[in-house]
Enzyme design. Structure first.
Site, PDB file in Angstrom:
ATOM      1  N   TYR A 192       0.828  -1.205   0.000  1.00 18.46           N
ATOM      2  CA  TYR A 192       0.000   0.000   0.000  1.00 18.46           C
ATOM      3  C   TYR A 192       0.867   1.261   0.000  1.00 18.46           C
ATOM      4  CZ  TYR A 192      -3.432   3.459   1.560  1.00 18.46           C
ATOM      5  OH  TYR A 192      -4.229   4.567   1.654  1.00 18.46           O
ATOM      6  N   LYS A 218       1.090   4.051  -3.082  1.00 15.61           N
ATOM      7  CA  LYS A 218       0.727   5.452  -2.872  1.00 15.61           C
ATOM      8  C   LYS A 218       1.935   6.375  -3.051  1.00 15.61           C
ATOM      9  CE  LYS A 218      -3.704   5.118  -2.041  1.00 15.61           C
ATOM     10  NZ  LYS A 218      -4.678   5.675  -3.013  1.00 15.61           N
TER      11      LYS A 218
END
Length: 258
Positions: A165, A169
């Protein structure tokens, strides 16, 4: 030959409205935040196209369904670009808003580490890359035109418990900074920004974490209003390349530069 979908009265009606109003594409327009954004832009009288996996957004003027089945990034990009071009039929966009995404945890020792990395790259990086390509092709060359991508505040630093994650990002943050530079491929007047939420108040987050932390979760309505104010010119748009952290404390949200 057969009739073309663009000949339908509904399509013609949508097209005639587009000439006088702002035109917005919301990538991830069926998710919790995407649906809130579509509704907000419709309330303002904008023409809105939703792009999302599998399903149409009934509140949007047009919907492009992304195939959820396998395929590569290049396959997905080609299909979305073709469908969006048909829907726009030569019209330009005032804003491309990409709020597609998702969360998955996992450290390098987790059984699902690689699978979760694959998932979040598709959710956040693929969608952002395709949104950037759409912006390069269809955004108006205007100082008011906007490409908005969605990063995450935790990805400004290490994320050992959710490596995929954070990696995905962080890639979105890099993409926004790169798009803001000269010769990035975006129209010269357009701005590229990223919002970096900490935790959004979504139904999925309430299910996963209960409601104990609500006072520090950012309401979807705040985000939708913020983006609408930027697109409509009701609020000053930050400098291109800005990463904007959404920090909520005691139910009050601030927008802070990263």
């Amino acid at each position: 030959g057969g009739t073309n979908s663009s000949d339908s009265p509904q399509f013609k009606q949508a097209k005639s409205n587009m000439s006088s109003t702002k035109r917005i594409l919301v990538y991830g327009g069926r998710g919790a935040l995407g649906s809130a954004c579509v509704m907000k832009f419709k309330q303002l009288g904008c023409w809105v196209c939703s792009v999302d996996i599998g399903a149409d957004n009934p509140d949007a003027d047009a919907s492009v369904a992304v195939s959820p089945s396998g395929g590569s990034l290049t396959d997905q990009h080609a299909a979305v670009v073709a469908d969006v071009a048909k829907v726009l039929d030569g019209a330009k966009l005032d804003a491309v808003i990409c709020v597609a995404g998702g969360w998955a945890g996992g450290d390098a020792g987790s059984d699902n580490f690689v699978a979760n990395c694959d998932l979040v790259l598709k959710q956040s990086v693929w969608t952002s890359v395709i949104a950037a390509s759409l912006a390069a092709k269809h955004l108006l060359d205007s100082k008011d035109s906007l490409l908005l991508l969605t990063g995450a505040q935790p990805a400004l630093g290490p994320t050992p418990g959710m490596i995929g994650y954070g990696m995905a990002k962080a890639a979105v943050h890099h993409l926004v900074r790169s798009l803001a530079e000269k010769n990035s491929g975006l129209p010269s007047g357009a701005r590229a920004l990223a919002i970096l939420p900490v935790t959004l108040d979504t139904p999925a987050n309430r299910r996963a974490m209960g409601e104990a932390g609500l006072s520090e979760w950012t309401p979807l309505s705040f985000v939708a209003d913020l983006l609408a104010n930027w697109v409509s010119g009701a609020a000053d748009v930050p400098q291109s390349g800005s990463l904007l952290i959404l920090v909520t404390k005691d139910f009050k949200t601030e927008v802070l530069p990263a």
